[in-house]
Design a protein around this motif. Structure first.
Motif, PDB file in Angstrom:
ATOM      1  N   LEU A 118       0.855  -1.182   0.000  1.00 28.49           N
ATOM      2  CA  LEU A 118       0.000   0.000   0.000  1.00 28.49           C
ATOM      3  C   LEU A 118       0.889   1.229   0.000  1.00 28.49           C
ATOM      4  CD1 LEU A 118      -2.819  -0.582   2.661  1.00 28.49           C
ATOM      5  CD2 LEU A 118      -3.152  -0.026   0.241  1.00 28.49           C
ATOM      6  N   LEU A 123       0.210  11.932   6.893  1.00 31.57           N
ATOM      7  CA  LEU A 123      -0.620  13.034   7.345  1.00 31.57           C
ATOM      8  C   LEU A 123       0.120  13.724   8.478  1.00 31.57           C
ATOM      9  CD1 LEU A 123      -4.107  11.283   7.325  1.00 31.57           C
ATOM     10  CD2 LEU A 123      -3.024  12.616   5.510  1.00 31.57           C
ATOM     11  N   VAL A 151       0.978  15.730   4.084  1.00 32.94           N
ATOM     12  CA  VAL A 151      -0.078  16.745   4.008  1.00 32.94           C
ATOM     13  C   VAL A 151      -0.326  17.269   5.405  1.00 32.94           C
ATOM     14  CG1 VAL A 151      -2.466  17.205   3.403  1.00 32.94           C
ATOM     15  CG2 VAL A 151      -1.155  15.577   2.070  1.00 32.94           C
ATOM     16  N   LEU A 153      -2.547  18.975   8.124  1.00 33.67           N
ATOM     17  CA  LEU A 153      -3.983  19.206   8.362  1.00 33.67           C
ATOM     18  C   LEU A 153      -4.138  20.206   9.503  1.00 33.67           C
ATOM     19  CD1 LEU A 153      -5.040  15.482   8.099  1.00 33.67           C
ATOM     20  CD2 LEU A 153      -5.330  17.255   6.371  1.00 33.67           C
ATOM     21  N   ASP A 158      -9.722  16.447  11.622  1.00 29.29           N
ATOM     22  CA  ASP A 158      -9.400  16.139  10.226  1.00 29.29           C
ATOM     23  C   ASP A 158      -8.295  15.074  10.161  1.00 29.29           C
ATOM     24  OD1 ASP A 158     -11.236  17.895   9.217  1.00 29.29           O
ATOM     25  OD2 ASP A 158      -9.812  19.584   9.153  1.00 29.29           O
ATOM     26  N   GLN A 161      -9.938  11.828  11.028  1.00 27.22           N
ATOM     27  CA  GLN A 161     -10.755  11.424   9.881  1.00 27.22           C
ATOM     28  C   GLN A 161      -9.872  10.878   8.752  1.00 27.22           C
ATOM     29  OE1 GLN A 161     -14.077  11.532   9.577  1.00 27.22           O
ATOM     30  NE2 GLN A 161     -14.127  10.878   7.448  1.00 27.22           N
ATOM     31  N   GLY A 162      -8.778  11.634   8.469  1.00 26.33           N
ATOM     32  CA  GLY A 162      -7.887  11.233   7.375  1.00 26.33           C
ATOM     33  C   GLY A 162      -7.259   9.868   7.625  1.00 26.33           C
ATOM     34  N   SER A 165      -9.887   7.011   7.329  1.00 31.09           N
ATOM     35  CA  SER A 165     -10.629   6.765   6.090  1.00 31.09           C
ATOM     36  C   SER A 165      -9.708   6.594   4.866  1.00 31.09           C
ATOM     37  CB  SER A 165     -11.609   7.937   5.858  1.00 31.09           C
ATOM     38  OG  SER A 165     -10.903   9.129   5.617  1.00 31.09           O
ATOM     39  N   THR A 166      -8.412   6.674   5.047  1.00 27.29           N
ATOM     40  CA  THR A 166      -7.543   6.582   3.882  1.00 27.29           C
ATOM     41  C   THR A 166      -6.610   5.365   4.023  1.00 27.29           C
ATOM     42  OG1 THR A 166      -7.568   8.989   3.777  1.00 27.29           O
ATOM     43  CG2 THR A 166      -5.903   7.855   2.448  1.00 27.29           C
ATOM     44  N   ALA A 167      -6.726   4.450   3.080  1.00 29.68           N
ATOM     45  CA  ALA A 167      -5.910   3.251   3.144  1.00 29.68           C
ATOM     46  C   ALA A 167      -4.430   3.658   3.066  1.00 29.68           C
ATOM     47  CB  ALA A 167      -6.276   2.308   1.990  1.00 29.68           C
TER      48      ALA A 167
ATOM     49  N   VAL B 109      -6.917  13.581   0.993  1.00 29.86           N
ATOM     50  CA  VAL B 109      -7.304  13.787   2.395  1.00 29.86           C
ATOM     51  C   VAL B 109      -7.437  15.279   2.656  1.00 29.86           C
ATOM     52  CG1 VAL B 109      -6.535  13.561   4.774  1.00 29.86           C
ATOM     53  CG2 VAL B 109      -6.234  11.649   3.191  1.00 29.86           C
ATOM     54  N   GLN B 113     -10.755  17.556   3.439  1.00 34.31           N
ATOM     55  CA  GLN B 113     -10.884  18.306   4.675  1.00 34.31           C
ATOM     56  C   GLN B 113     -11.882  19.443   4.472  1.00 34.31           C
ATOM     57  OE1 GLN B 113      -7.011  19.367   6.196  1.00 34.31           O
ATOM     58  NE2 GLN B 113      -7.883  20.785   7.663  1.00 34.31           N
ATOM     59  N   LYS B 116     -15.614  17.664   2.596  1.00 37.47           N
ATOM     60  CA  LYS B 116     -16.443  16.883   3.508  1.00 37.47           C
ATOM     61  C   LYS B 116     -17.291  15.853   2.795  1.00 37.47           C
ATOM     62  CE  LYS B 116     -15.356  19.485   7.127  1.00 37.47           C
ATOM     63  NZ  LYS B 116     -14.386  19.000   8.099  1.00 37.47           N
ATOM     64  N   SER B 132      -7.740   6.603  -2.415  1.00 37.03           N
ATOM     65  CA  SER B 132      -9.119   6.869  -1.975  1.00 37.03           C
ATOM     66  C   SER B 132      -9.110   7.264  -0.510  1.00 37.03           C
ATOM     67  CB  SER B 132      -9.994   5.612  -2.165  1.00 37.03           C
ATOM     68  OG  SER B 132     -11.227   5.803  -1.498  1.00 37.03           O
ATOM     69  N   THR B 133      -9.954   8.182  -0.185  1.00 39.68           N
ATOM     70  CA  THR B 133     -10.145   8.499   1.221  1.00 39.68           C
ATOM     71  C   THR B 133     -11.646   8.611   1.468  1.00 39.68           C
ATOM     72  OG1 THR B 133      -9.681  10.066   3.014  1.00 39.68           O
ATOM     73  CG2 THR B 133      -9.945  11.001   0.835  1.00 39.68           C
ATOM     74  N   GLY B 134     -12.069   8.096   2.602  1.00 37.25           N
ATOM     75  CA  GLY B 134     -13.524   8.181   2.881  1.00 37.25           C
ATOM     76  C   GLY B 134     -14.084   6.870   3.369  1.00 37.25           C
ATOM     77  N   THR B 135     -15.375   6.924   3.574  1.00 38.32           N
ATOM     78  CA  THR B 135     -16.021   5.830   4.273  1.00 38.32           C
ATOM     79  C   THR B 135     -16.377   4.660   3.380  1.00 38.32           C
ATOM     80  OG1 THR B 135     -18.059   7.060   4.010  1.00 38.32           O
ATOM     81  CG2 THR B 135     -16.973   7.221   6.137  1.00 38.32           C
ATOM     82  N   GLN B 137     -14.311   2.846   1.930  1.00 42.69           N
ATOM     83  CA  GLN B 137     -13.300   1.824   2.222  1.00 42.69           C
ATOM     84  C   GLN B 137     -12.937   0.993   0.997  1.00 42.69           C
ATOM     85  OE1 GLN B 137     -11.749   2.029   4.916  1.00 42.69           O
ATOM     86  NE2 GLN B 137     -13.161   2.826   6.506  1.00 42.69           N
ATOM     87  N   VAL B 138     -12.728   1.707  -0.132  1.00 44.51           N
ATOM     88  CA  VAL B 138     -12.226   0.974  -1.304  1.00 44.51           C
ATOM     89  C   VAL B 138     -10.689   0.981  -1.227  1.00 44.51           C
ATOM     90  CG1 VAL B 138     -14.177   1.347  -2.794  1.00 44.51           C
ATOM     91  CG2 VAL B 138     -12.437   3.111  -2.656  1.00 44.51           C
ATOM     92  N   MET B 139     -10.145  -0.084  -1.705  1.00 40.73           N
ATOM     93  CA  MET B 139      -8.690  -0.210  -1.615  1.00 40.73           C
ATOM     94  C   MET B 139      -8.082   0.097  -2.969  1.00 40.73           C
ATOM     95  SD  MET B 139      -8.375  -0.866   1.487  1.00 40.73           S
ATOM     96  CE  MET B 139      -6.630  -1.303   1.610  1.00 40.73           C
ATOM     97  N   PRO B 140      -6.882   0.616  -2.982  1.00 36.79           N
ATOM     98  CA  PRO B 140      -6.205   0.846  -4.267  1.00 36.79           C
ATOM     99  C   PRO B 140      -6.182  -0.429  -5.098  1.00 36.79           C
ATOM    100  CG  PRO B 140      -4.963   1.852  -2.468  1.00 36.79           C
ATOM    101  CD  PRO B 140      -6.058   1.077  -1.841  1.00 36.79           C
TER     102      PRO B 140
END
Lengths: 248, 866
Positions: A118, A123, A151, A153, A158, A161-162, A165-167, B109, B113, B116, B132-135, B137-140
């Motif tokens: 990955l 962050l 990045v 923040l 934030d 959250q980042g 929610s970010t793999a 990300v 910010q 939203k 990807s970022t967010g709920t 939850q998809v993976m690259p």
């Protein structure tokens, strides 16, 4: 009701969740606690000095200039700063050096650290943030050059959250905040030490921020009573249960 | 009158039936109309309310649906705008071109910010996730988009889609971003459409919202807490209503469907949601379900209210109508009933209606009308009564010739007409000029004398010739001195009118009452004056009749005198027969007219003897057959003489047949029994009896007993037995009454004395004539008359009889005069023939008297010569 005193609170965003816990549990109802938008620690001090706030939240040591203002500082708890990764990273432990390398941009993929394939998303926070100051003090070192891919923040939510929610994301934030809001992230043990209240209290985990408030020396009795209660055993036990490490 | 009311009996039923009729005529149609109108109005109102409520529910669903769709679309547009904003980030674009994944990821990300978004990711040209970022939850490396959506990535245009991405259904905005080596990557900004999303959209509405994807799978559902949990269960169970609604939405004509959940009714409608600039045409269906529970309750409440008010309105209107009808029909029926009573003659009927409207005015006028009718009816009745009484009175006035009877009946009538109790009639005595009370009623005036009469009202009325009313004054307090209207009769109120005749007022009639409330009016004066006129006329008739009667009698007496003059032997016979006949007539109760006729016939029965020669008449001894047959003509001759004279009652037949025998053996016609006129049969008996008992110059009469025996003997042959019986009864009773008394009574009555003087005078004179002859007798008569004149004694000798010249003398005077006249005659006889002969004449005259008279004569001083 109308005679209830209004106490205005603001300052460090890191402190606010803890203050909310305290004001929410404070049994006396004479004071109406009014939270104003976050101003960071410095803003809180300036607010109390100018009389715009009754309570200013501070999540770092006061500067010399701030000390010169002659305000009362009350230490409430120590908040551990936790280094966390997205659950997809599947690493539970990093060394201080590894963290430094990641933030320096030495790694591009978690596979290089024994994790999954990955890309690493770094962050970070701004340099004047208390969290970044503590981070540099205890982990990164004051002169580490942060990777350009990182990045910054502005707000701790934030950041949380980042990371969540970010793999492949890595970041750092308040242990108390993380525990009390049950954020789905992986807390990374630093150099083998788990970021837990016990370890913080025992001094084993050193990446800690002092959380406290400044008040005017001529603050009202109600505010003073609240502060007295906040350092009581009852309040301390409550903070401890929520991931904070109350001061001794 | 009772029979007259019977035909009106039906009318008595009418008022009630009329009132029922009118009342029901108003009330029943009113009720029917009210019920019909009320029912129709209620049904219409309820159905309209129902439709309005359904429409309102559907409208609510539609508007909610439209609002939600608009929000969805707006958020889609926002997403597109956000994606474009992110794509324009230079760092991101550079990182994308460099395929610097860490930087891309960090930028995402950072961008998120501020954006939203639920998820922000970058896809490579194959639709694989770069970062990807967010709920989501998809993976690259994942390929989150469906194959068809991926093909649209090649279009390199920004567009929104509705698609399932990763773990959730999203509204995503796709934005092309430059990638490495000239490839085009796509930035995807997604908003997850889940229950929370819907809940946010439907925050303010009461509608349950459900979203289905194009395949009909449930995407999200939001059931507000105001709706029951059963609905959520029902919706998740995918009922037919939703299936149908979805089908309708798909066909482009959304229509409401009824959804039933746990007994509650809902209306559901589905609409298609498509983003306007979405080339993929991805679709989602929004199903809006609105409960009719609240509206249904409102509907039933409204319906109940409408029905209740309809019922109340009908009841109130009906009550009002009933009241109005009643307040019209009741007075009408009362009026009708009273009118029926008035029609039956009951004018006392009064309608009692209070208020001030047309009906009460009508009632008032009706009452006034009945009052007026009653007044008129009463006055009419009074007038009729007056007229009837007047008529009756005038009939009775014509029917009687007796003044006292007449006045009595007139007073009766007058009292009845005026309804008073006192009345009397005074009449002026024509000779003395004094006022006498002739008849009275209700008060005893029998003792009224001249002076008291002078104080009566009638005295004034007769003097003035004008009527006089006296009504008592009304000051009832002054009881101490009650004013007597007519002190004479004791009447408090009195009315007196004169009896006028052509010769002036002849009297007055007075009516009065002891009732102080009695009032006489001018009408009463007129009425009593009318009665007075009748009385005057009747009084005139009576006096006229009596004068005619007197004239007859005078004539008859003259004729009788003529007969007597012809036959001195039977002198006084007619008088005697008349006297007996009258007694028989009284016994047989003849009418006054019959009595008069009988009296006249008695006087005249032998008038036919005028036509018989004096030789036969005066012949002493037996008559020959020829003479006798001539003698027997006298009834016929008499009848022929009387025939031309018009008597009020036929006298000629009586005279003609007074010699008929009951058995038919008489003459001239030989009639028998009932064929002979009754008066003739009476006359026969009286004639025969007088002939038997009367003394004649040539013989002395038989005694009454003998004569009665003779009558009995011939009863049935010569005489009618009934008449004989009646006569003998009369004779016996009078003998019984008078006989004993005359024996014991020392006083000789004036009548008897006069009879004795006349009989003695007659006897002496006839003796003188028999011896001295007619010439001497005439001389004697002249001499005696001269002496009588000289002494101004109102008597005169005419044909041997003493005639009374003036009749209005008292009995004692007449007796004195007669005694004086006889002594004068005695003296004249002595002058003419010497005292001895004069004694002889007296002796013979006394001899000829019946025994009773003779004893009376002796007691009067006539002594027979020794």
């Amino acid at each position: 009701m109308t005679s209830r005193e209004v106490a205005r609170l603001s300052g460090s965003g890191t402190c606010i969740p803890m203050l909310r816990l305290l004001t929410g549990a404070y049994p006396a109802r004479e004071v109406e606690w009014r939270y104003l938008p976050g101003l960071h620690s410095g803003g809180g001090v300036q607010g109390v000095a100018s009389g715009d706030l009754e309570v200013g939240a501070v999540s770092r040591e006061l500067t010399d200039d701030e000390l010169a203002l002659g305000l009362d500082y009350t230490a409430l708890a120590d908040d551990g700063l936790v280094i966390a990764v997205h659950p997809s990273v599947m690493l539970h432990e990093l060394t201080t050096q590894q963290v430094k390398d990641i933030y320096a941009g030495a790694y591009a993929n978690w596979s290089e650290l024994g994790g999954p394939d990955l890309p690493i998303t770094i962050l970070d926070r701004n340099e004047d943030e208390s969290a970044k100051i503590i981070m540099r003090t205890f982990v990164l070192g004051s002169d580490l050059a942060i990777s350009s891919k990182a990045v910054s923040l502005y707000y701790e939510p934030d950041m949380i959250q980042g990371v969540s929610s970010t793999a492949g994301a890595i970041g750092y934030f308040s242990l108390g905040y993380s525990i009390s809001t049950d954020v789905p992230v992986t807390h990374v043990a630093l150099d083998g030490v788990e970021p837990s209240v016990e370890n913080i209290l025992s001094g084993a985990y050193r990446v800690v921020r002092p959380l406290g408030v400044v008040t005017s020396p001529d603050a009202s009795d109600d505010v003073k009573a609240f502060l007295a209660w906040s350092t009581s055993d009852e309040a301390r036990e409550m903070l401890r249960a929520n991931g904070y490490s109350p001061v001794r | 009158m009772p029979t007259a009311t019977r035909p009106y009996g039906d009318h008595e039923m009418k008022p009630s039936s009329l009132s029922r009729h009118l009342h029901s005529q108003i009330v029943l149609p009113l009720l029917v109309v009210l019920l019909v109108v009320g029912t129709v109005a209620t049904v219409v109102a309820v159905s309209i309310i129902g439709r309005v409520i359904n429409d309102w529910v559907d409208e609510t669903s539609r508007s909610t649906s439209a609002a939600v769709i608009a929000q969805i679309k707006e958020r889609g547009t926002d997403a597109v705008r956000g994606a474009r904003f992110a794509a324009e980030n230079a760092v991101l674009e550079q990182a994308s071109i460099d395929r610097d994944i860490s930087t891309v990821s960090g930028q995402l990300v950072l961008l998120n910010q501020s954006l939203k978004a639920d998820n922000l990711m970058l896809l490579d040209e194959d639709g694989r996730v770069v970062a990807s970022t967010g709920t989501l939850q998809v993976m690259p490396g994942d390929q989150p988009l469906g194959a068809s959506d991926r093909t649209y990535l090649a279009l390199l245009m920004s567009h929104p889609i509705l698609a399932r991405i990763g773990s959730g259904y999203t509204a995503s905005a796709l934005e092309p971003v430059k990638g490495p080596e000239g490839l085009t990557y796509t930035l995807v900004l997604s908003e997850i459409i889940d229950d929370d999303y819907l809940a946010t959209l439907s925050e303010d509405s009461d509608a349950a919202l459900t979203l289905y994807d194009s395949a009909g799978r449930l995407v999200a559902s939001a059931v507000p807490s105001t709706l029951s949990d059963a609905l959520a269960v029902a919706i998740s169970a995918r009922p037919d209503a939703i299936t149908s609604a979805l089908a309708d939405a798909d066909s482009g004509e959304p229509a409401p469907h009824v959804l039933d959940a746990d007994g509650e009714e809902y209306r559901t409608i589905a609409e298609k949601v498509v983003f306007g600039n979405d080339p993929t045409g991805s679709t989602v269906y929004l199903v809006t379900t609105v409960g009719t529970g609240v509206t249904g309750r409102a509907r039933s409440t409204t319906t109940n209210l409408i029905v209740m008010w309809s019922v109340v309105a009908i009841a109130v209107l009906f009550g009002l109508g009933w009241w109005v009808a009643r307040s019209i029909s009741m007075p009408l029926s009362a009026l009708s009933e009273k009118a029926a009573r008035v029609a039956q003659g009951d004018y006392s009927a009064k309608v009692d209606i209070v208020g001030s409207n047309e009906v009460s005015e009508l009632a008032e006028n009706f009452n006034r009308m009945t009052d007026s009718l009653q007044e008129r009816s009463e006055s009419l009745t009074k007038k009729v009564l007056e007229l009837a009484t007047l008529y009756e009175m005038s009939r009775s006035l014509g029917a009687t010739l007796d003044l006292d009877t007449l006045l009595d009946s007139v007073l009766d009538s007058a009292l009845r007409i005026f309804d008073v109790e006192i009345g009397y009639v005074t009449m002026l005595d024509r000779d003395t000029g004094t006022l006498e009370v002739r008849a009275w009623k209700g008060t005893d005036l029998s003792r009224a004398d001249d002076s008291t009469v002078r104080n009566s009202m009638s005295e004034w009325v007769v003097r003035e010739g004008r009527p006089l009313i006296f009504n008592p004054q009304t000051n009832a307090e002054d009881d101490s001195a009650p004013t007597r209207g007519d002190g004479f009769s004791g009447a408090l109120a009195a009315l007196c009118v004169p009896l006028p005749s052509s010769e002036g007022t002849i009297g007055a009639i007075t009516v009065g009452s002891r009732d102080a409330d009695q009032r006489f009016s001018s009408d009463d004066v007129r009425l009593l004056a009318t009665i007075a006129n009748h009385v005057t006329i009747a009084v005139g008739n009576i006096s006229l009749f009596s004068s005619v009667q007197e004239a007859y009698l005078a004539t008859v007496r003259a004729l009788a005198a003529a007969v007597d003059a012809k036959d001195p032997y039977t002198r006084g016979h007619s008088d005697g027969v008349a006297a007996y006949a009258m007694r028989i007539g009284e016994a047989l109760a003849f009418s006054p007219e019959q009595m008069i006729a009988l009296e006249m016939a008695a006087y005249l029965h032998d008038i036919g003897k005028i036509g018989i020669s004096e030789d036969i008449l005066l012949k002493p001894g037996k008559l020959t057959d020829a003479e006798m047959s001539q003698m027997r003509h006298h009834p016929l001759i008499g009848a022929n003489i009387l025939k031309p004279v018009a008597f009020p009652w036929p006298i000629a037949p009586i005279v003609r047949h007074h010699h008929e025998h009951y058995d038919g053996a008489g003459y001239p016609a030989g009639l028998k029994t009932e064929e002979i006129p009754i008066l003739a049969r009476v006359l026969t008996v009286a004639d025969s009896f007088e002939a038997m008992v009367a003394d004649r110059p040539y013989r002395r009469g038989r005694s009454q007993q003998e004569a009665m025996l003779e009558l009995r003997r011939c009863s049935g042959t010569q005489f009618d037995p009934r008449i004989v019986d009646a006569f003998i009864d009369v004779l016996e009773s009078s003998e019984h009454d008078m006989g004993p008394r005359s024996e014991e009574d020392d006083e000789i009555g004036p009548d008897e004395a006069q009879a004795v003087y006349i009989a003695v005078g007659d006897g002496m004179f006839s003796c003188f004539r028999r011896l001295g002859g007619p010439r001497l007798a005439n001389n004697l008569e002249r001499a005696v008359n001269e002496r009588l004149r000289d002494e101004s004694i109102p008597l005169s000798f005419q044909a041997g009889r003493l005639i009374q010249l003036v009749e209005s003398f008292g009995d004692d005077e007449v007796t004195t005069h007669l005694a004086r006249a006889l002594s004068i005659m005695g003296e004249c006889m002595e002058t003419a023939s010497g005292a001895g002969l004069a004694d002889h004449f007296l002796g013979e005259a006394l001899e000829a008297l019946p025994e009773r008279m003779r004893s009376h004569a002796e007691r009067l001083g006539f002594t027979p010569p020794a």
